[in-house]
Design a protein around this motif. Sequence first.
Motif, PDB file in Angstrom:
ATOM      1  N   UNK A  32     -28.580   3.089  32.231  1.00 10.94           N
ATOM      2  CA  UNK A  32     -27.707   3.854  32.686  1.00 10.94           C
ATOM      3  C   UNK A  32     -26.914   4.920  32.652  1.00 10.94           C
ATOM      4  N   UNK A  33     -26.187   4.208  31.811  1.00 13.73           N
ATOM      5  CA  UNK A  33     -24.891   4.720  30.629  1.00 13.73           C
ATOM      6  C   UNK A  33     -25.514   6.015  29.322  1.00 13.73           C
ATOM      7  N   UNK A  34     -26.961   5.449  29.203  1.00 11.84           N
ATOM      8  CA  UNK A  34     -28.119   6.705  28.222  1.00 11.84           C
ATOM      9  C   UNK A  34     -27.945   7.521  29.041  1.00 11.84           C
ATOM     10  N   UNK A  35     -28.778   7.092  30.049  1.00 15.18           N
ATOM     11  CA  UNK A  35     -29.217   9.120  31.139  1.00 15.18           C
ATOM     12  C   UNK A  35     -27.894   9.359  31.749  1.00 15.18           C
ATOM     13  N   UNK A  36     -26.557   9.004  31.892  1.00 17.04           N
ATOM     14  CA  UNK A  36     -25.170   9.529  32.375  1.00 17.04           C
ATOM     15  C   UNK A  36     -24.427  10.384  30.612  1.00 17.04           C
ATOM     16  N   UNK A  37     -25.135   9.862  29.676  1.00 16.48           N
ATOM     17  CA  UNK A  37     -24.380  10.178  28.026  1.00 16.48           C
ATOM     18  C   UNK A  37     -24.921  11.802  27.835  1.00 16.48           C
ATOM     19  N   UNK A  38     -26.380  11.573  28.050  1.00 16.46           N
ATOM     20  CA  UNK A  38     -27.354  12.879  28.307  1.00 16.46           C
ATOM     21  C   UNK A  38     -27.198  13.836  28.704  1.00 16.46           C
TER      22      UNK A  38
ATOM     23  N   UNK B 222     -23.832  14.172  29.595  1.00 12.00           N
ATOM     24  CA  UNK B 222     -22.090  14.887  28.969  1.00 12.00           C
ATOM     25  C   UNK B 222     -22.060  16.151  28.456  1.00 12.00           C
ATOM     26  N   UNK B 223     -22.595  16.361  28.121  1.00 12.11           N
ATOM     27  CA  UNK B 223     -22.334  18.061  27.594  1.00 12.11           C
ATOM     28  C   UNK B 223     -22.117  19.138  28.694  1.00 12.11           C
TER      29      UNK B 223
ATOM     30  N   UNK C 277     -22.084  18.256  31.687  1.00  9.82           N
ATOM     31  CA  UNK C 277     -20.566  17.993  33.119  1.00  9.82           C
ATOM     32  C   UNK C 277     -18.889  18.301  32.281  1.00  9.82           C
ATOM     33  N   UNK C 278     -19.378  18.754  30.691  1.00 13.00           N
ATOM     34  CA  UNK C 278     -18.199  19.172  29.935  1.00 13.00           C
ATOM     35  C   UNK C 278     -18.621  20.463  30.069  1.00 13.00           C
ATOM     36  N   UNK C 279     -19.279  20.804  30.449  1.00 14.71           N
ATOM     37  CA  UNK C 279     -19.133  22.764  30.251  1.00 14.71           C
ATOM     38  C   UNK C 279     -18.581  23.262  32.191  1.00 14.71           C
ATOM     39  N   UNK C 280     -19.146  22.297  32.563  1.00 13.43           N
ATOM     40  CA  UNK C 280     -18.954  22.190  34.388  1.00 13.43           C
ATOM     41  C   UNK C 280     -17.123  22.244  34.323  1.00 13.43           C
ATOM     42  N   UNK C 281     -16.573  20.944  33.553  1.00 14.28           N
ATOM     43  CA  UNK C 281     -15.262  21.975  34.402  1.00 14.28           C
ATOM     44  C   UNK C 281     -15.099  22.053  33.447  1.00 14.28           C
ATOM     45  N   UNK C 282     -15.572  22.679  32.462  1.00 13.77           N
ATOM     46  CA  UNK C 282     -14.515  23.010  31.587  1.00 13.77           C
ATOM     47  C   UNK C 282     -14.411  25.125  31.469  1.00 13.77           C
ATOM     48  N   UNK C 283     -15.974  25.251  32.625  1.00 14.34           N
ATOM     49  CA  UNK C 283     -15.799  26.659  33.446  1.00 14.34           C
ATOM     50  C   UNK C 283     -15.098  26.741  34.798  1.00 14.34           C
ATOM     51  N   UNK C 284     -14.620  25.159  35.572  1.00 14.30           N
ATOM     52  CA  UNK C 284     -13.866  24.840  36.288  1.00 14.30           C
ATOM     53  C   UNK C 284     -12.504  25.227  36.085  1.00 14.30           C
ATOM     54  N   UNK C 285     -12.221  24.717  34.983  1.00 14.27           N
ATOM     55  CA  UNK C 285     -10.644  25.238  34.245  1.00 14.27           C
ATOM     56  C   UNK C 285     -10.441  26.689  33.779  1.00 14.27           C
ATOM     57  N   UNK C 286     -11.395  27.604  33.563  1.00 12.70           N
ATOM     58  CA  UNK C 286     -11.104  28.521  33.340  1.00 12.70           C
ATOM     59  C   UNK C 286     -10.923  29.302  34.256  1.00 12.70           C
TER      60      UNK C 286
END
Length: 136
Positions: free
Chosen positions: A21-27, A29-30, A32-41
């Motif tokens: 499961x962690x491997x699926x979420x790790x795939x 991760x980029x 999710x990080x892009x979406x969070x950065x977009x929301x912050x921007x």
Amino acid sequence: MAPTPSPSPATIILQSAPPEAWQVWAAFAPLIAAVVAGLIAAAALWQKRRADNRAEWWRRAQWGLDASFDSDPDRQAMGLAVLEVLAASRLATREELKIVEEAWQEPLEEEEAVLDSRAAVPDNEETDEAAEEVDQ
């Protein structure tokens, strides 16, 4: 030396276990990080736009306040009209609305004093005969 024959092809079979499961979420991760950065921007841009709009609102309010205390009655009326429009804006905070309200008080009180100081003008009551003469 005699050439050696090539080895016979070997069959290789790879067997892998299903991903954890962690491997699926790790795939993801980029992503999710892009979406969070977009929301912050987006939030930062929204905040900057609102701050710029409020700064422009205040600049206009300052002009309206200055104009409302001018000696020229036309400029005073224009300043009060600008303040009236700005008071209806959603950009104005309670404190700013209170400032605008106080700014309205002095010119309006001065205008009331001027109107009160003028002598009352008697009504011009026309008689029916005078009205008939004008019609003819």
